[in-house]
Design a protein around this motif. Sequence first.
Motif, PDB file in Angstrom:
ATOM      1  N   TYR A  79       0.810  -1.210   0.000  1.00 20.70           N
ATOM      2  CA  TYR A  79       0.000   0.000   0.000  1.00 20.70           C
ATOM      3  C   TYR A  79       0.846   1.265   0.000  1.00 20.70           C
ATOM      4  O   TYR A  79       0.555   2.219  -0.710  1.00 20.70           O
ATOM      5  CB  TYR A  79      -0.953  -0.001   1.196  1.00 20.70           C
ATOM      6  N   ARG A  83      -0.182   4.309  -2.750  1.00 25.38           N
ATOM      7  CA  ARG A  83      -1.156   5.242  -2.167  1.00 25.38           C
ATOM      8  C   ARG A  83      -1.885   6.062  -3.217  1.00 25.38           C
ATOM      9  O   ARG A  83      -3.081   6.275  -3.134  1.00 25.38           O
ATOM     10  CB  ARG A  83      -0.453   6.236  -1.247  1.00 25.38           C
TER      11      ARG A  83
ATOM     12  N   LEU B 194      -7.423  10.026   6.825  1.00 24.48           N
ATOM     13  CA  LEU B 194      -7.154  10.481   5.464  1.00 24.48           C
ATOM     14  C   LEU B 194      -5.696  10.904   5.335  1.00 24.48           C
ATOM     15  O   LEU B 194      -5.022  10.573   4.365  1.00 24.48           O
ATOM     16  CB  LEU B 194      -8.055  11.650   5.075  1.00 24.48           C
ATOM     17  N   THR B 196      -3.168   9.807   6.936  1.00 29.98           N
ATOM     18  CA  THR B 196      -2.338   8.612   6.868  1.00 29.98           C
ATOM     19  C   THR B 196      -2.420   7.968   5.493  1.00 29.98           C
ATOM     20  O   THR B 196      -1.398   7.578   4.923  1.00 29.98           O
ATOM     21  CB  THR B 196      -2.775   7.612   7.949  1.00 29.98           C
ATOM     22  N   THR B 197      -3.638   7.875   4.916  1.00 28.89           N
ATOM     23  CA  THR B 197      -3.738   7.241   3.602  1.00 28.89           C
ATOM     24  C   THR B 197      -3.063   8.089   2.523  1.00 28.89           C
ATOM     25  O   THR B 197      -2.662   7.572   1.498  1.00 28.89           O
ATOM     26  CB  THR B 197      -5.199   6.981   3.177  1.00 28.89           C
ATOM     27  N   LEU B 198      -2.930   9.399   2.768  1.00 29.55           N
ATOM     28  CA  LEU B 198      -2.243  10.249   1.795  1.00 29.55           C
ATOM     29  C   LEU B 198      -0.736  10.226   1.990  1.00 29.55           C
ATOM     30  O   LEU B 198       0.003  10.856   1.244  1.00 29.55           O
ATOM     31  CB  LEU B 198      -2.735  11.693   1.904  1.00 29.55           C
TER      32      LEU B 198
END
Lengths: 264, 407
Positions: A79, A83, B194, B196-198
């Motif tokens: 992941y 991203r 969000l 963290t996902t970015l």
Amino acid sequence: MPSESVSPDVTVVPPLSIHDMTVAYQRKPVIWDIDYVAPTGKLVAIVGPNGAGKSTLINAALDLIPRASGQVQFYGGPYRKQRHRVGYVPQRESVDWDFPVSALDVVVMGLYRKVGWCLPVLPRHRHTALTALDRVGMADYAHRQIRRLSGGQQQRVFLARALVQDADLYLMDEPFTGVDAATERAIVEILRELRSLGKTALVVHHDLQTVAEYFDEVILLNMRLVATGPVATAFTTDNLRKTYGGRLMLVEQTDRIIGKGTSG
Amino acid sequence: MFVEIQHHLSAWGSFDTWIVITASLAAMACALPGVFLVLRQQSMMGDALSHTVLPGIVVAFLLSYGLRDAAWISPSTQLATLPLFLFGGAVVLGVVSAMLTEFVQRLGHVESSAALGVVFTSLFAFGLLMIRLKADSVHIDPDCVLYGNVETVKLGVAGIPRATAMVAGLLVVNLILVLLFYKELTISAFDPNLATTLGIRARLMHYALMATTAATLVAAFESVGSILVITMLVAPTATASLLTDRLPTRIVVTLAIAFTTALLGHAMALTLPALVFSRLGFPEIKDASTAGMMAVVAGMLFSLAMFFAPRHGMISKALGQTRLTFRLACHDQLRSLYQAERAAALAATFEPATWATRHGSMLQHLATWSLIFTHQVTRTSHGHQLTSRGRQSAEQLMKAGNEHAPA
């Protein structure tokens, strides 16, 4: 550029493959031994009763919560390397809506990775965000503080934020919960648009009545995978009974649900 | 009274100006990290950090003197670098307390403020223990480490007091940090998942904020004292949050309030005690602590905003509520008159719709009066009747009502 980001390998490498994933909260497993490979260019509903681990599945795949075991790959890589190809729409209740930001500010946040560390947001970023807000029918509310939006409007802001990420795979946690009919239509429209662009969406969904109408495939989940695959073959009365056990009053009505879905 | 105030302020000298400059710079420097603490709903973190940094400061202090005693650094270097050591100790402890709090929270399954309560008292106690243990070999006075006093600003290099230069530097550093990491701080506070996902490490930003807050606390403590620092961390931004709906404006307003608080605080420290206490029969009390009065002013400004803020204030909310209640009452009156009229028409009798308005609460009477005033209702000998204009608006209301009715 969007057309280039959909590289030829998309058709070969699955957007998401989960192998043998188990997640536990305080030693008590929440989801067990999940093995799943997502199809490309399909809308997939994640369906299951409360506490089945639907959100956990998404959060664990995105490294937001630790996994007890298992491997997750996005487009053939971990992941953290992929991203940019994955968009995430969290549950609406997960944020503080009193936060002093406008709808536009929230959508621009989806671009922060592209803007880059320590660099300011430029007019062209705001323009991109405004276009996304327009796509979900929210351009008129761009400068409104987010508390003063209705639940459905808030959800559309979240959707717009995911759109500006220009991802190839979208993971959405209950986007249809507590929204008005207009928002539901808007979300479905956007999902179909994404599919026509060859993108994939995994959506946690509660309303069994609309599964067949909105989605191509399902993941039936109750701590373990009950069934996965195209709606026609996996979304059966038998599988629903297995997923919901005795708790589903609707089981009696599932024939009707499924019948209605396939005819509509 | 005005003359009296003028008299008390006439003694204002360059010394007072320096106090105000120092206090306002310190206030603004503290208010900046405070904005993000309040946004993260961690307002008490500042209070807690002011205690948890103690062991870090003690260790840094001992380290500095230990190095001097071991002749690694000269006494003059030691004195010059001592503030840097203290900064370092505070920054480390800021991060440590944030980590420990998370650890206790996760392991003990308690809410974050409970975890914070455990961590901050333990670390503070640990710091005090170290002072006691080492009190014989090195002289450490917690007062001199932790509690400065804004009234004792001394002139330093080139006419600028050392404390003033210190807090000015602090403000500049904090401003630069906020400008550089504005996006990252905002998104980690608003939606850490969000972030963290970015690929923006929300937790890292949290630790960075804790470290900055701890460093700010220590630097400002030494210059202006603890009361002022704790006040300025939370109060200005809490007031600003009632006045603004956008983060950039909130930051600017926060800074403005911090400045105003410092200025008003000192002016009131000079004037208010004399005014109040001479009337109460204590003429010997002439002034009060500037920091204390600034805290009072901060509280007063917050109360003012709480009552009078344009959108979030209590008065405007109550007014809005009343206005809405009144409007709904007017609609009700229009609707019932309209329905009575229709019923009368159906019954094919001329029975003016008096019953709908004859009895009723004060609110309903007020609503009727306002409808008469706006020419939507007329008073006839039989009672109240809709005018053509009133009938129009009633018809619109009925239509809208049907549209919004749940399907």
